[in-house]
Design a protein around this motif. Sequence first.
Motif, short mmCIF file in Angstrom:
data_model
loop_
_atom_site.label_atom_id
_atom_site.label_comp_id
_atom_site.label_asym_id
_atom_site.label_seq_id
_atom_site.Cartn_x
_atom_site.Cartn_y
_atom_site.Cartn_z
N VAL A 1 2.96 5.00 -0.60
CA VAL A 1 3.15 3.57 -0.31
C VAL A 1 2.70 2.72 -1.49
CG1 VAL A 1 2.35 1.65 1.13
CG2 VAL A 1 3.07 3.79 2.19
N LEU A 2 1.56 3.08 -2.09
CA LEU A 2 1.05 2.32 -3.24
C LEU A 2 2.04 2.36 -4.40
CD1 LEU A 2 -1.22 0.79 -4.69
CD2 LEU A 2 -2.20 3.02 -5.31
N ILE A 3 2.59 3.54 -4.69
CA ILE A 3 3.58 3.65 -5.76
C ILE A 3 4.80 2.80 -5.46
CG2 ILE A 3 5.06 5.24 -7.04
CD1 ILE A 3 2.10 5.56 -7.62
N ALA A 4 5.22 2.80 -4.20
CA ALA A 4 6.40 2.02 -3.82
C ALA A 4 6.16 0.52 -3.90
CB ALA A 4 6.84 2.41 -2.41
N LEU A 5 4.90 0.10 -3.67
CA LEU A 5 4.59 -1.34 -3.66
C LEU A 5 4.19 -1.87 -5.04
CD1 LEU A 5 2.54 -1.72 -0.35
CD2 LEU A 5 4.89 -2.46 -0.78
N LEU A 6 4.04 -1.00 -6.02
CA LEU A 6 3.60 -1.45 -7.34
C LEU A 6 4.47 -2.56 -7.91
CD1 LEU A 6 2.36 1.63 -9.44
CD2 LEU A 6 1.10 -0.43 -8.80
N PRO A 7 5.79 -2.46 -7.92
CA PRO A 7 6.59 -3.57 -8.46
C PRO A 7 6.38 -4.88 -7.71
CG PRO A 7 7.92 -1.59 -8.26
CD PRO A 7 6.64 -1.32 -7.53
N ILE A 8 6.24 -4.79 -6.39
CA ILE A 8 6.03 -6.01 -5.59
C ILE A 8 4.69 -6.63 -5.93
CG2 ILE A 8 5.96 -6.96 -3.27
CD1 ILE A 8 8.67 -5.83 -4.09
N LEU A 9 3.66 -5.79 -6.07
CA LEU A 9 2.33 -6.31 -6.41
C LEU A 9 2.30 -6.92 -7.81
CD1 LEU A 9 0.14 -3.37 -5.01
CD2 LEU A 9 0.61 -5.59 -3.93
N ARG A 10 3.18 -6.44 -8.68
CA ARG A 10 3.27 -6.97 -10.04
C ARG A 10 4.36 -8.04 -10.17
NH1 ARG A 10 -0.10 -6.68 -14.02
NH2 ARG A 10 1.67 -6.62 -15.48
N PHE A 11 4.89 -8.49 -9.02
CA PHE A 11 5.92 -9.53 -8.98
C PHE A 11 7.17 -9.11 -9.77
CE2 PHE A 11 1.81 -11.67 -8.55
CZ PHE A 11 2.00 -12.31 -7.32
N ARG A 12 7.50 -7.84 -9.66
CA ARG A 12 8.73 -7.32 -10.22
C ARG A 12 9.64 -6.93 -9.07
NH1 ARG A 12 9.26 -6.06 -15.83
NH2 ARG A 12 7.56 -7.22 -16.84
N ALA A 13 10.76 -7.63 -8.93
CA ALA A 13 11.65 -7.38 -7.81
C ALA A 13 12.44 -6.09 -8.03
CB ALA A 13 12.61 -8.55 -7.63
N TYR A 14 12.72 -5.38 -6.93
CA TYR A 14 13.64 -4.25 -7.01
C TYR A 14 15.04 -4.77 -7.31
CZ TYR A 14 10.30 -0.76 -5.36
OH TYR A 14 9.24 0.11 -5.25
N GLN A 15 15.82 -3.95 -8.01
CA GLN A 15 17.12 -4.38 -8.50
C GLN A 15 18.25 -3.73 -7.71
OE1 GLN A 15 17.55 -6.61 -11.24
NE2 GLN A 15 15.34 -6.90 -10.97
#
Length: 364
Positions: free
Chosen positions: A162-176
């Motif tokens: 879950v942490l790996i999956a949420l890393l972009p969200i936590l860094r304000f990087r949206a999934y593409q």
Amino acid sequence: MNSSKSPGLAGFGILKNTTCHTEKKISVFFSIIFMTVGILSNSLAIAILMKAYQRFRQKSKASFLLLASGLVVTDLFGHLINGAIAVFVYASDKDWIRFNQSNILCSVFGICMVFFGLCPLFLGSVMAVERCIGVTKPIFHSTKMTSKHVKMMLTMVCLFAVLIALLPILRFRAYQIQASRTWCFYKTEHVEDWEDRFYLLLFSCLGLLALAISFLCNAVTGITLLRVKLKSQQRQGRSHHFEMIIQLLAIMCVSCICWSPFLVTMARIGINESRSKDTCETILFALRMATWNQILDPWVYILLRKAVLKNLYKITRGCCGVHIINLHMWELSSIKNSLKVAAISESPVSSKQINLQPLSSTGQ
């Protein structure tokens, strides 16, 4: 539309000039078929594993069954959630601009793709480690690998995924949204920023590391079992070890075949920012290969069980007319094995039998 100017519409800029098209009716049909088959297969495997877990609750096999159940449950939810989103996207004619204005659906889809991709690979490696410890260090396994500890391991693996999956969200990087417009993932178009490359490399490296750990631990387990079998004629209580190692080898082979193309493709994109003309088709093919892993995993537990293997052995022996393995190891039920090993441990035995006792007891 420029995603840098409008964060809520991240990824929409690739929708205009996509070169990766899929037929809507065929794609929807196959998505529904794959999702249905995956759900039914995993549900059947869960029923088989839970029944076996109730039977072996107090034995060393219980920890393996608990981890296997966690793997199959993860695959089930992966089919259910990712499949439902994919069918919705296809049914909506892949019009992301209409139903994903705030980018919430794409973010959820991307998180689920990463989580349900890494978590089964992590669980497969944990299962391989657990069996390796059970065979090589039976006393440590019997005292430390309790159901409570296994449940804690399952929780930690899921939280890490879950942490790996949420890393972009936590860094304000949206999934593409990817070029095929059918799924969301890390940025794979014009990867120039170090952070985008880091996510791709992190995903692929963790997946390949999990496969490598599975291979190493299964090799050690298999070699140990073969050495013990060659040195000893006492086979009682060890059939479960061979059954589990066969299942682990099958899981490892399925995972390597299904996931390697996708993991290697993501690593190549992360290392080399320039993309070839067929990258979109390559990624889509690799993704479909990875999807097959969640369909084939449950059939490992459905088909590679002791009763099924025993029947396959009889058929093979009848066709070939030769003895391939000694059927004696499959004759006794697990309950009889447990009682027999317990009786042996309580009776006066020779020093040779005492040395073999820990290995025999682990098959219970």
